[in-house]
Scaffold this active site. Structure first.
Site, PDB file in Angstrom:
ATOM      1  N   HIS A 162      78.776  63.986 137.089  1.00 56.52           N
ATOM      2  CA  HIS A 162      79.762  62.998 137.538  1.00 56.52           C
ATOM      3  C   HIS A 162      81.174  63.402 137.104  1.00 56.52           C
ATOM      4  O   HIS A 162      82.106  63.433 137.922  1.00 56.52           O
ATOM      5  CB  HIS A 162      79.397  61.633 136.955  1.00 56.52           C
ATOM      6  CG  HIS A 162      80.394  60.550 137.230  1.00 56.52           C
ATOM      7  ND1 HIS A 162      80.182  59.570 138.173  1.00 56.52           N
ATOM      8  CD2 HIS A 162      81.615  60.283 136.672  1.00 56.52           C
ATOM      9  CE1 HIS A 162      81.226  58.752 138.197  1.00 56.52           C
ATOM     10  NE2 HIS A 162      82.114  59.158 137.284  1.00 56.52           N
ATOM     11  N   GLU A 163      81.341  63.715 135.820  1.00 58.54           N
ATOM     12  CA  GLU A 163      82.669  64.077 135.321  1.00 58.54           C
ATOM     13  C   GLU A 163      83.169  65.367 135.958  1.00 58.54           C
ATOM     14  O   GLU A 163      84.356  65.508 136.261  1.00 58.54           O
ATOM     15  CB  GLU A 163      82.650  64.206 133.792  1.00 58.54           C
ATOM     16  CG  GLU A 163      82.299  62.932 133.043  1.00 58.54           C
ATOM     17  CD  GLU A 163      83.185  61.754 133.394  1.00 58.54           C
ATOM     18  OE1 GLU A 163      84.335  61.965 133.835  1.00 58.54           O
ATOM     19  OE2 GLU A 163      82.727  60.606 133.251  1.00 58.54           O
ATOM     20  N   HIS A 166      84.687  64.766 139.337  1.00 60.19           N
ATOM     21  CA  HIS A 166      86.089  64.349 139.256  1.00 60.19           C
ATOM     22  C   HIS A 166      86.976  65.592 139.213  1.00 60.19           C
ATOM     23  O   HIS A 166      87.966  65.683 139.935  1.00 60.19           O
ATOM     24  CB  HIS A 166      86.334  63.518 137.993  1.00 60.19           C
ATOM     25  CG  HIS A 166      85.935  62.083 138.100  1.00 60.19           C
ATOM     26  ND1 HIS A 166      86.264  61.287 139.175  1.00 60.19           N
ATOM     27  CD2 HIS A 166      85.238  61.276 137.237  1.00 60.19           C
ATOM     28  CE1 HIS A 166      85.797  60.065 138.981  1.00 60.19           C
ATOM     29  NE2 HIS A 166      85.167  60.032 137.818  1.00 60.19           N
ATOM     30  N   HIS A 172      85.952  57.791 142.395  1.00 56.12           N
ATOM     31  CA  HIS A 172      84.718  57.017 142.446  1.00 56.12           C
ATOM     32  C   HIS A 172      84.475  56.512 143.869  1.00 56.12           C
ATOM     33  O   HIS A 172      85.414  56.171 144.583  1.00 56.12           O
ATOM     34  CB  HIS A 172      84.788  55.811 141.499  1.00 56.12           C
ATOM     35  CG  HIS A 172      84.762  56.189 140.063  1.00 56.12           C
ATOM     36  ND1 HIS A 172      85.697  55.734 139.158  1.00 56.12           N
ATOM     37  CD2 HIS A 172      83.918  56.985 139.362  1.00 56.12           C
ATOM     38  CE1 HIS A 172      85.424  56.229 137.957  1.00 56.12           C
ATOM     39  NE2 HIS A 172      84.347  56.993 138.061  1.00 56.12           N
TER      40      HIS A 172
END
Length: 344
Positions: A162-163, A166, A172
């Protein structure tokens, strides 16, 4: 409190030598699992950043009807990483096991996209992966030494993926300009002072790439994110997906499509990905395995009689590796097993 106990127990169990499972450790792990508890990771909420884990952003600029595209790598291709190569340096504080988990997350991108995380060799722009306070990252390539924090409670495959997404250049999923067509925000259930965490990002700043809203995205908040009372802060418009959002264990098919679009990756497969919002939600049900179908010469057996009782946790992100190690028969992780099928 329960989430922290579960997290600690998971970390302890996941380091046990697989060749000789410990009954005491497994029972300790199993004893902390209530029947109706859906495990989610909320460590990223404690970083004090925009939307919990996004660093280097002024929320006020993002809400303007017009504003600098500087803040969105999806809209400004200048903020993507050249050739899909993302140089990085890593904090020496990480343990060998943490490095292994991080490298596995890198591999998720290598296997499905043209993104490559490579050790820095003098590049000016690079990720500096540190063991900071909480889990957070910046969006896209912001220039120079760019910090991504993986602190206490962040070392789960899905959190790191997830990070990293980014850093690749994505916001998101719930902040999409068209999100109200797909989810409902329950404002009364949100923690005081945290309503800004659910702000939408202006369409001027965000490129949706013509792709459908993705309930199964690794970038989606879970249903109780920033909840003040344990009730849902997010519910899906489409029935059956409220318990799906925020539970992804890896990049979703649409995540992969979006990354490959952003970086103009040459993909080997021409298959069209079915929109995630039109699929039936997965049912977390006990799985049945025919022992005679096992190709290996070794018997595939559960190590504990209680495994069938905890079958619903076979596909939960927080317990995946523990269940795979201790309950391979119940969780259908035997050689030659068919893939998990949906019910219905």
């Amino acid at each position: 409190m329960l989430d922290h106990v579960l997290l600690l127990t998971y970390c302890l169990v996941s380091t046990v030598v697989r060749s000789q499972p410990s009954a005491d450790v497994f029972r300790s792990f199993a004893g902390y699992i209530p029947e109706d508890h859906r495990v989610t990771h909320h460590e990223w909420q404690n970083s004090g950043k925009f939307q919990g884990d996004i660093d280097g952003v002024d929320p006020n600029l993002l809400k303007l009807p017009e504003g600098p595209v500087l803040f969105n790598a999806l809209k400004n291709k200048q903020l993507t990483w050249e050739g899909g190569v993302i140089p990085y340096e890593m904090d020496t504080a990480f343990s060998p096991n943490e490095i292994k988990i991080l490298e596995k997350a890198f591999d998720s991108y290598r296997r499905t996209t043209c993104i490559r995380f490579e050790k820095r060799e003098g590049q000016t722009d690079y990720l500096n992966i540190v063991k900071g306070y909480g889990c957070y990252s910046q969006v896209g390539r912001t220039g120079g030494k760019q910090e991504i924090s993986l602190g206490r409670g962040c070392f789960f495959h899905e959190i790191i993926v997830h990070e990293l997404m980014h850093s690749v250049g994505f916001w998101h999923e719930h902040s999409r300009a068209d999100r109200d067509d797909h989810i409902k925000i329950n404002w009364d259930n949100i923690l005081p002072g945290m309503k800004s965490q659910f702000d939408k990002i202006s369409a001027v700043l965000q490129d949706l790439q013509g792709e459908n809203y993705d309930y199964k995205s690794i970038m989606h908040y879970d249903s109780t994110a920033f909840s003040r009372n344990g009730r849902n802060t997010i519910e899906t418009v489409e029935n059956g997906f409220t318990q799906v959002i925020g539970t992804a264990m890896d990049l979703s098919p649409l995540d992969i499509v979006k990354i490959n679009k952003l970086y103009s990756c040459k993909t080997k497969k021409k298959e069209k990905v079915k929109p995630a919002t039109t699929e039936e939600p997965h049912q977390l049900i006990p799985q049945v395995v025919d022992k005679n179908s096992v190709d290996s010469g070794e018997k595939c057996v559960d190590h504990f009689a209680d495994c069938p009782h905890f079958a619903q946790y076979c596909t939960r992100a927080s317990f995946f590796f523990v269940m795979k190690s201790y309950c391979p028969f119940t969780c259908k992780h035997c050689p030659g097993d068919r893939k998990l099928k949906k019910s219905g």
